[in-house]
Scaffold this motif. Structure first.
Motif, PDB file in Angstrom:
ATOM      1  N   GLY A 140       0.569  -1.250   0.278  1.00 58.11           N
ATOM      2  CA  GLY A 140       0.113   0.081   0.116  1.00 58.11           C
ATOM      3  C   GLY A 140       1.033   0.909  -0.086  1.00 58.11           C
ATOM      4  O   GLY A 140       1.766   1.443  -0.922  1.00 58.11           O
ATOM      5  N   SER A 141       0.788   2.275   0.572  1.00 57.19           N
ATOM      6  CA  SER A 141       0.916   3.513   1.017  1.00 57.19           C
ATOM      7  C   SER A 141       2.325   3.754   1.362  1.00 57.19           C
ATOM      8  O   SER A 141       3.736   4.320   1.295  1.00 57.19           O
ATOM      9  N   GLN A 142       2.787   2.041   2.137  1.00 57.59           N
ATOM     10  CA  GLN A 142       3.988   2.505   2.430  1.00 57.59           C
ATOM     11  C   GLN A 142       5.532   1.745   1.283  1.00 57.59           C
ATOM     12  O   GLN A 142       6.352   1.964   1.214  1.00 57.59           O
ATOM     13  N   LYS A 143       4.908   1.001   0.399  1.00 58.62           N
ATOM     14  CA  LYS A 143       5.329   1.028  -0.825  1.00 58.62           C
ATOM     15  C   LYS A 143       5.755   1.457  -1.450  1.00 58.62           C
ATOM     16  O   LYS A 143       6.690   2.527  -1.620  1.00 58.62           O
ATOM     17  N   ASP A 144       4.661   2.392  -2.042  1.00 57.99           N
ATOM     18  CA  ASP A 144       4.171   3.612  -2.865  1.00 57.99           C
ATOM     19  C   ASP A 144       5.722   4.841  -1.942  1.00 57.99           C
ATOM     20  O   ASP A 144       6.490   5.071  -3.259  1.00 57.99           O
ATOM     21  N   SER A 145       5.445   4.980  -1.147  1.00 57.21           N
ATOM     22  CA  SER A 145       6.249   5.928  -0.764  1.00 57.21           C
ATOM     23  C   SER A 145       7.622   5.310   0.103  1.00 57.21           C
ATOM     24  O   SER A 145       8.704   5.929  -0.936  1.00 57.21           O
ATOM     25  N   ALA A 146       8.145   4.574  -0.705  1.00 60.51           N
ATOM     26  CA  ALA A 146       9.009   3.768  -1.206  1.00 60.51           C
ATOM     27  C   ALA A 146       9.540   3.601  -1.992  1.00 60.51           C
ATOM     28  O   ALA A 146      10.686   4.351  -2.543  1.00 60.51           O
ATOM     29  N   HIS A 147       9.404   3.281  -2.948  1.00 54.31           N
ATOM     30  CA  HIS A 147       9.004   3.645  -4.368  1.00 54.31           C
ATOM     31  C   HIS A 147       9.809   5.365  -4.740  1.00 54.31           C
ATOM     32  O   HIS A 147      10.599   5.287  -6.071  1.00 54.31           O
ATOM     33  N   GLU A 148       8.550   6.269  -4.296  1.00 55.78           N
ATOM     34  CA  GLU A 148       8.867   7.339  -4.611  1.00 55.78           C
ATOM     35  C   GLU A 148       9.955   7.767  -3.984  1.00 55.78           C
ATOM     36  O   GLU A 148      10.928   8.813  -4.904  1.00 55.78           O
ATOM     37  N   GLU A 149      10.660   7.290  -3.531  1.00 54.82           N
ATOM     38  CA  GLU A 149      11.482   7.817  -2.559  1.00 54.82           C
ATOM     39  C   GLU A 149      12.872   7.567  -3.278  1.00 54.82           C
ATOM     40  O   GLU A 149      14.150   8.202  -3.849  1.00 54.82           O
ATOM     41  N   ILE A 150      12.998   6.136  -4.211  1.00 52.58           N
ATOM     42  CA  ILE A 150      14.300   4.924  -4.374  1.00 52.58           C
ATOM     43  C   ILE A 150      14.058   5.799  -5.888  1.00 52.58           C
ATOM     44  O   ILE A 150      14.756   6.792  -6.206  1.00 52.58           O
ATOM     45  N   PHE A 151      12.669   6.110  -6.442  1.00 47.41           N
ATOM     46  CA  PHE A 151      12.838   6.900  -7.852  1.00 47.41           C
ATOM     47  C   PHE A 151      13.644   8.114  -7.626  1.00 47.41           C
ATOM     48  O   PHE A 151      14.211   8.577  -8.698  1.00 47.41           O
ATOM     49  N   GLU A 152      13.103   8.642  -6.555  1.00 52.93           N
ATOM     50  CA  GLU A 152      13.367  10.157  -6.634  1.00 52.93           C
ATOM     51  C   GLU A 152      15.350  10.408  -6.969  1.00 52.93           C
ATOM     52  O   GLU A 152      15.775  11.565  -7.540  1.00 52.93           O
ATOM     53  N   ARG A 153      15.740   9.769  -6.061  1.00 56.30           N
ATOM     54  CA  ARG A 153      16.962   9.579  -5.533  1.00 56.30           C
ATOM     55  C   ARG A 153      17.711   9.252  -7.357  1.00 56.30           C
ATOM     56  O   ARG A 153      18.272   9.910  -7.549  1.00 56.30           O
ATOM     57  N   LEU A 154      17.582   7.832  -7.447  1.00 55.66           N
ATOM     58  CA  LEU A 154      17.448   7.643  -8.830  1.00 55.66           C
ATOM     59  C   LEU A 154      17.635   8.475 -10.176  1.00 55.66           C
ATOM     60  O   LEU A 154      18.583   8.605 -10.825  1.00 55.66           O
ATOM     61  N   THR A 155      16.084   8.801 -10.511  1.00 57.93           N
ATOM     62  CA  THR A 155      16.510   9.389 -11.291  1.00 57.93           C
ATOM     63  C   THR A 155      17.229  11.175 -11.620  1.00 57.93           C
ATOM     64  O   THR A 155      17.578  11.395 -12.278  1.00 57.93           O
ATOM     65  N   GLN A 156      17.264  11.557 -10.053  1.00 53.22           N
ATOM     66  CA  GLN A 156      18.158  12.192 -10.259  1.00 53.22           C
ATOM     67  C   GLN A 156      20.068  12.415  -9.990  1.00 53.22           C
ATOM     68  O   GLN A 156      20.478  12.902 -11.004  1.00 53.22           O
ATOM     69  N   ASP A 157      19.983  11.201  -9.635  1.00 54.07           N
ATOM     70  CA  ASP A 157      21.513  11.022  -9.978  1.00 54.07           C
ATOM     71  C   ASP A 157      22.052  10.402 -11.695  1.00 54.07           C
ATOM     72  O   ASP A 157      22.373  11.188 -11.952  1.00 54.07           O
ATOM     73  N   ILE A 158      20.171   9.824 -12.347  1.00 57.83           N
ATOM     74  CA  ILE A 158      20.921   9.499 -13.709  1.00 57.83           C
ATOM     75  C   ILE A 158      20.910  10.922 -14.447  1.00 57.83           C
ATOM     76  O   ILE A 158      21.674  10.635 -15.234  1.00 57.83           O
ATOM     77  N   ILE A 159      20.076  11.583 -13.987  1.00 56.01           N
ATOM     78  CA  ILE A 159      20.422  13.699 -14.985  1.00 56.01           C
ATOM     79  C   ILE A 159      21.692  13.740 -14.228  1.00 56.01           C
ATOM     80  O   ILE A 159      22.352  14.380 -15.748  1.00 56.01           O
ATOM     81  N   ASN A 160      21.703  13.806 -13.893  1.00 56.09           N
ATOM     82  CA  ASN A 160      23.251  14.222 -12.185  1.00 56.09           C
ATOM     83  C   ASN A 160      24.152  13.211 -13.245  1.00 56.09           C
ATOM     84  O   ASN A 160      24.971  14.441 -14.633  1.00 56.09           O
ATOM     85  N   ALA A 161      24.002  12.834 -14.486  1.00 57.66           N
ATOM     86  CA  ALA A 161      25.558  12.132 -13.934  1.00 57.66           C
ATOM     87  C   ALA A 161      25.544  12.206 -16.072  1.00 57.66           C
ATOM     88  O   ALA A 161      26.492  12.064 -17.197  1.00 57.66           O
ATOM     89  N   SER A 162      24.355  12.537 -16.603  1.00 55.42           N
ATOM     90  CA  SER A 162      23.776  12.290 -18.063  1.00 55.42           C
ATOM     91  C   SER A 162      23.429  13.706 -18.352  1.00 55.42           C
ATOM     92  O   SER A 162      24.483  14.398 -19.802  1.00 55.42           O
ATOM     93  N   LEU A 163      23.136  14.775 -17.448  1.00 58.08           N
ATOM     94  CA  LEU A 163      23.574  15.903 -18.276  1.00 58.08           C
ATOM     95  C   LEU A 163      23.870  17.465 -17.302  1.00 58.08           C
ATOM     96  O   LEU A 163      24.146  18.496 -17.962  1.00 58.08           O
ATOM     97  N   ALA A 164      24.470  16.566 -16.305  1.00 57.55           N
ATOM     98  CA  ALA A 164      25.131  18.327 -15.526  1.00 57.55           C
ATOM     99  C   ALA A 164      27.239  18.329 -16.023  1.00 57.55           C
ATOM    100  O   ALA A 164      27.354  16.861 -15.235  1.00 57.55           O
ATOM    101  N   ASN A 165      27.068  18.119 -17.119  1.00 52.92           N
ATOM    102  CA  ASN A 165      28.788  18.751 -17.357  1.00 52.92           C
ATOM    103  C   ASN A 165      28.490  19.890 -17.091  1.00 52.92           C
ATOM    104  O   ASN A 165      29.387  21.317 -17.738  1.00 52.92           O
ATOM    105  N   TRP A 166      29.600  20.029 -16.177  1.00 55.22           N
ATOM    106  CA  TRP A 166      30.290  21.088 -14.402  1.00 55.22           C
ATOM    107  C   TRP A 166      32.127  21.073 -15.153  1.00 55.22           C
ATOM    108  O   TRP A 166      32.603  20.592 -15.228  1.00 55.22           O
TER     109      TRP A 166
END
Length: 166
Positions: A140-166
């Protein structure tokens, strides 16, 4: 007093115009389009809908954080890969040999292609976890919260690796 207002207005204008030319995300502005191919779930433990939800989360984050346009094919930037790990494991135990805390770990293997510059291409595994109490069920909501938190971190890491050209 008029001179002070003029100088303040002039400096403010320069600051605003100067920020418009600089991208705080470091995103390469030559790219105009991106595509996210379906991330298949190849984990040993299959969670129904996880593949669809992750693909949508990555697509939504790129749309929200960039000015790139989503296309179905021939994108300037291409994301593809697979979910390789979906694992629930105990992290701490009680005196009764039961789990005091569990950890959900999700790992995603990502292949990124920049059709304009092959030097930016990479294949990398991204992983993140969510800790929850051992007596709780991951439903239920526990699983949804877990997935959202993990997805938020994973997707941000992927964007940083691919698009953040510092």
């Amino acid at each position: 007093m008029k001179l002070f207002k003029f100088v303040l207005l002039f400096i403010s204008s320069l600051a605003i115009l100067g920020c418009g030319a600089y991208s705080f995300t470091g995103i390469d502005t030559d790219a105009k389009t991106f595509q996210v191919n379906y991330f298949q779930n190849n984990a040993l433990l299959i969670e129904p809908g996880l593949d669809r939800d992750f693909t949508n989360a990555l697509t939504d984050l790129i749309l929200n954080q960039t000015n790139l346009s989503l296309v179905k094919s021939s994108g300037d930037l291409i994301y593809e890969g697979e979910i390789t790990t979906y694992r629930i494991s105990p992290t701490t135990a009680t005196a009764n040999n039961t789990a005091a805390q569990n950890k959900l770990t999700i790992a995603v293997n990502v292949r990124f292609y920049d059709t304009r510059d092959e030097e930016n291409d990479f294949e990398q595994t991204f992983s993140f976890f969510y800790d929850y109490p051992g007596e709780a069920q991951l439903i239920g909501s526990q699983k949804d919260s877990a997935h959202e938190e993990i997805f938020e971190r994973l997707t941000q890491d992927i964007i940083n690796a691919s698009l953040a050209n510092w």
